[in-house]
Design an enzyme around this catalytic site. Sequence first.
Site, PDB file in Angstrom:
ATOM      1  N   ASP A  86      37.256  36.183  36.704  1.00 53.22           N
ATOM      2  CA  ASP A  86      37.259  36.742  38.057  1.00 53.22           C
ATOM      3  C   ASP A  86      38.494  36.300  38.841  1.00 53.22           C
ATOM      4  OD1 ASP A  86      34.814  37.741  37.386  1.00 53.22           O
ATOM      5  OD2 ASP A  86      33.696  36.780  39.006  1.00 53.22           O
ATOM      6  N   HIS A 238      37.390  31.947  35.618  1.00 54.28           N
ATOM      7  CA  HIS A 238      38.318  32.481  36.626  1.00 54.28           C
ATOM      8  C   HIS A 238      39.759  32.391  36.143  1.00 54.28           C
ATOM      9  CE1 HIS A 238      34.700  31.541  38.974  1.00 54.28           C
ATOM     10  NE2 HIS A 238      35.111  32.484  39.809  1.00 54.28           N
TER      11      HIS A 238
END
Length: 722
Positions: A86, A238
């Site tokens: 993400d 991430h």
Amino acid sequence: MSRAGHAARPRAHWVALAALLAFLALTLTVQGYMHHLAGVSDDGATVGGSASAVPASVSQGGPVISARGDVRTLTPGPKTIALTFDDGPDRVWTPKILDVLKANGVHATFFAVGEAVISHPDLARRILADGSELGVHTLTHTDLGSAPAWRRQLEIVGGQQAIVDATGSSTSLLRPPYSSENAAVTNDTWAAIEDAGGDGYVTVLSTLDSEDWRRPGAARILHNATPTGSSGQILLMHDGGGNRSETVAALARLLPELKAQGYRVTTVSDAVGLTQTMHPASISERVTAGAFAWTVRISDAVMGIVGWLLLLSGIVMLVRSALVVVVAARHAHTTRRARRAASARAPGAARSSSVVPGVVTDPVSVIVPAYNEAAGIEASIRSIAASTHRVEIIVVDDGSTDGTADIVERMRIPGVRVIRQQNAGKPAALNTGLLAASHELVVMVDGDTVFEPETVSRLVQPFADPAVGAVSGNTKVANRRGILGRWQHIEYVVGFNLDRRLFDVAECMPTVPGAIGGFRRSALAAVGGVSDDTLAEDTDLTMSLLRDGWRVVYREDARAWTEVPASLGSLWKQRYRWCYGTLQSMFKHRGAVVQTGAAGKLGRRGLVYLLVIQVMLPLLAPIVDLFALYGLFFLDPVKIIGFWLAFLVIQTLVAAYAFFLDGESPGPLWTLPLQQVVYRQLMYLVVIQSVFTAFAGRRLRWHRMERYGTLRAPAGQRVPSS
């Protein structure tokens, strides 16, 4: 001085200005939305909220949710891990993560933030080229559950358009920011998932959180990302949103270990059996996406330029404030010392005399060009005739139709001559007066101006220096009772007279005002008299004298009282003429920049100062005002108001010092804050119109100011300051 005429004003510049301001407003709005209403932050899940409306098939189902029509959920098969990232793409960390994936033969799903994709489209293309896939993580990393419906739509569509612009493909995968497992879905989040499902999006949650967003260290991330048991998982990591060095280190250890344990690591679509999650975009979709992305990129570029311009203008304003105060203090000290020395040299000075003794006693010719000055000509002539210095007064009536010349003749004051001529303009009237003048020293004064008894004597004292060709006096506002009069009074004291002190010290005085100026006839003859090449004949003449090698100085105690416009319309016409005429004069004398001596000082000091302070800063003023509104909406309004108050305090202190130097009561300064809100805008609009008119090559005609007949200057008394 010629008959008032209304030039055809160009309207296109107002359209251009409105378009420019609209463009800047759009740019600032885009910037505010993209960078200040949201943004990537710690990606912890939103906690709390009712889940009463969430179907059990969702709260207890798989992490991949299709809410289009019948709700379906999917889960990766056993020993299958869908690896997701993400908050990227990130210029530093996304390539490192892609390198780790490639080294291990693994593909993943990257849920990208739209604004990051717009900034780094090449990384989005590399993700697809390496065999991984993209999903939408909104445009600005906004919590969709707490956003209104319009913003949800904007965030999802904007994120999609960023991907389409970068890759030419669209995606059907979506991950709401701050989401986690199915059990954490609230009513608000479910509403967002349903809306997205109606638009064809498949929402991807997670079942295994590495918690790398906490930056707990690579070892802890590795532990959190390692599944227990054989159930299929969707792993959350991430590649953006901050320093992801721990993520890269943990991933490099995680992938070999998972492979050794028999896990298959792949994309979301492959893990759950979805097909065609990436679709080629149509031409219309690509055009729309390109327009959207370039709007954001242009706004970023414009904002960068605006930021530098605002910083530069702020520095210039602060430096100018400090400079004028320091130089004005030096000027005041120097002039006081010089006058004490002159007083000591003057023979037989009476101690009781109110006139400061000087060394120049030569008689003076005072020239008064007049066109329809019936309202104030009598007060003007009587005040000049009451001078303590020997004067002859020459009134040149430039074709008046209101009986101006008759009024002067009926006064029958000795030493006053009236010359009548057909209307030819103020420069012609002044040149007529110069031809009729009997003396070497000449004072020029507008017909709406009154002198104090000592004004002429004080004005001509600098001519004791044979290098001085002209002297500027101190113009004071007489009709200062109304709010508009007070604003102009502040402007005259603070803007004009502080600047004249600065110009005097820097030896680059660009303007001896028409209201009160002293000259040598020989200096005027050397430059060809008063030119009509510009509307600011006083500025043009002063610059010509400097370029001819003469010194031009300021005598702040030689006061002249004048009427200023009492209506916004009259003020606009006056300042429009002044500004346009100044631009004409600057252009005419631009060659002074490369000259030496007094001309070089005018060019490299005076003209540069005028260009920066009187042209460029006013042109930037609308941008400053727009940015202030932008700050109130998108930044910290307390800080913005604080900055504005700080600048206001600085301006007030400068103004108070200027009032002190001029011996003025500080009472009118209470109107200064309102002046910054109203009067300042009027002045910068005047500059904008003047600049556009100059670039359009239009010839602006003379705008004569309306006279009000408010001047009353009894001999021997100053005009009251109230």
